[in-house]
Design a protein around this motif. Structure first.
Motif, PDB file in Angstrom:
ATOM      1  N   SER A  43       0.829  -1.207   0.000  1.00 38.06           N
ATOM      2  CA  SER A  43       0.000   0.000   0.000  1.00 38.06           C
ATOM      3  C   SER A  43       0.859   1.251   0.000  1.00 38.06           C
ATOM      4  O   SER A  43       0.479   2.280  -0.577  1.00 38.06           O
ATOM      5  N   LEU A  44       2.004   1.180   0.647  1.00 38.46           N
ATOM      6  CA  LEU A  44       2.885   2.343   0.728  1.00 38.46           C
ATOM      7  C   LEU A  44       3.344   2.790  -0.657  1.00 38.46           C
ATOM      8  O   LEU A  44       3.344   3.986  -0.958  1.00 38.46           O
ATOM      9  N   ALA A  45       3.728   1.855  -1.499  1.00 38.76           N
ATOM     10  CA  ALA A  45       4.174   2.218  -2.852  1.00 38.76           C
ATOM     11  C   ALA A  45       3.036   2.863  -3.640  1.00 38.76           C
ATOM     12  O   ALA A  45       3.237   3.872  -4.324  1.00 38.76           O
ATOM     13  N   TRP A  46       1.841   2.305  -3.549  1.00 38.34           N
ATOM     14  CA  TRP A  46       0.691   2.869  -4.263  1.00 38.34           C
ATOM     15  C   TRP A  46       0.316   4.232  -3.699  1.00 38.34           C
ATOM     16  O   TRP A  46      -0.059   5.143  -4.448  1.00 38.34           O
ATOM     17  N   VAL A  60      -6.939  12.063 -11.666  1.00 33.26           N
ATOM     18  CA  VAL A  60      -7.575  10.767 -11.966  1.00 33.26           C
ATOM     19  C   VAL A  60      -6.579   9.639 -11.750  1.00 33.26           C
ATOM     20  O   VAL A  60      -6.934   8.591 -11.191  1.00 33.26           O
ATOM     21  N   GLU A  61      -5.337   9.836 -12.149  1.00 36.28           N
ATOM     22  CA  GLU A  61      -4.309   8.820 -11.893  1.00 36.28           C
ATOM     23  C   GLU A  61      -4.098   8.653 -10.391  1.00 36.28           C
ATOM     24  O   GLU A  61      -3.948   7.526  -9.904  1.00 36.28           O
ATOM     25  N   ARG A  67      -6.800   4.056  -4.992  1.00 37.39           N
ATOM     26  CA  ARG A  67      -7.776   2.970  -4.898  1.00 37.39           C
ATOM     27  C   ARG A  67      -7.062   1.630  -4.845  1.00 37.39           C
ATOM     28  O   ARG A  67      -7.435   0.738  -4.088  1.00 37.39           O
ATOM     29  N   THR A  68      -6.013   1.471  -5.643  1.00 37.48           N
ATOM     30  CA  THR A  68      -5.246   0.219  -5.625  1.00 37.48           C
ATOM     31  C   THR A  68      -4.597   0.013  -4.258  1.00 37.48           C
ATOM     32  O   THR A  68      -4.696  -1.075  -3.668  1.00 37.48           O
ATOM     33  N   ALA A 104      -5.280   9.519   0.519  1.00 31.63           N
ATOM     34  CA  ALA A 104      -5.118   9.914  -0.884  1.00 31.63           C
ATOM     35  C   ALA A 104      -6.398   9.653  -1.677  1.00 31.63           C
ATOM     36  O   ALA A 104      -6.761  10.438  -2.559  1.00 31.63           O
ATOM     37  N   LEU A 105      -7.085   8.568  -1.357  1.00 31.17           N
ATOM     38  CA  LEU A 105      -8.350   8.268  -2.038  1.00 31.17           C
ATOM     39  C   LEU A 105      -9.402   9.313  -1.705  1.00 31.17           C
ATOM     40  O   LEU A 105     -10.114   9.800  -2.595  1.00 31.17           O
ATOM     41  N   ALA A 106      -9.492   9.696  -0.439  1.00 25.35           N
ATOM     42  CA  ALA A 106     -10.441  10.737  -0.047  1.00 25.35           C
ATOM     43  C   ALA A 106     -10.117  12.042  -0.763  1.00 25.35           C
ATOM     44  O   ALA A 106     -11.003  12.705  -1.320  1.00 25.35           O
TER      45      ALA A 106
END
Length: 137
Positions: A43-46, A60-61, A67-68, A104-106
């Motif tokens: 998760s840290l890398a994403w 968007v990216e 999300r990933t 980051a998703l929020a």
């Protein structure tokens, strides 16, 4: 009293197992895309990819990367005994990748106008770790 001790008998805090290699690679300057490719469950890398994309205006990216990382983190949490609720302490460094991805998703959801997703993720972050919500905001 232990930190995050729940006096009401709720679920105990979840502590993800340490995965130091992705953290060390990122700290050493390896490109986040290389780290994510070599350690796709990190998760840290994403989260780092999401942060970098957001900083560059690629919202968007950023959303997709976040999300990933979020879903990879949910998988790891479930493997660690998490049942959909309870503290995920930011103070435990291995939890930070998931919490950063959730933040980051929020952030990206809000930026693209997905208000319900933003509210859900922001509340999930605050419920999981008030420290993370305060630190990452």
């Amino acid at each position: 009293m232990a930190i995050h001790e729940n006096l009401l008998g709720g679920p105990p805090p979840t502590h993800l197992p340490d995965d130091p290699e992705p953290r060390a690679l990122l700290a050493g300057g390896t490109a986040p895309a290389e780290v994510a490719a070599a350690h796709p469950a990190s998760s840290l890398a994403w989260a780092q990819l999401a942060d970098d994309a957001f900083a560059e205006g690629r919202v968007v990216e950023s959303y997709a990367f976040a999300r990933t990382g979020y879903h990879r983190g949910l998988d790891a949490l479930r493997r660690s005994g998490w049942r959909g609720q309870g503290p995920i302490p930011f103070e435990h460094e291995p939890n930070r990748g998931f919490l950063r991805a959730l933040h980051a998703l929020a952030r990206a959801a809000q930026a693209i106008g997905e208000e319900e997703e933003y509210k859900r993720c922001a509340q999930f972050l605050r419920d999981s770790s008030p420290t993370a919500a305060d630190t990452l905001s």
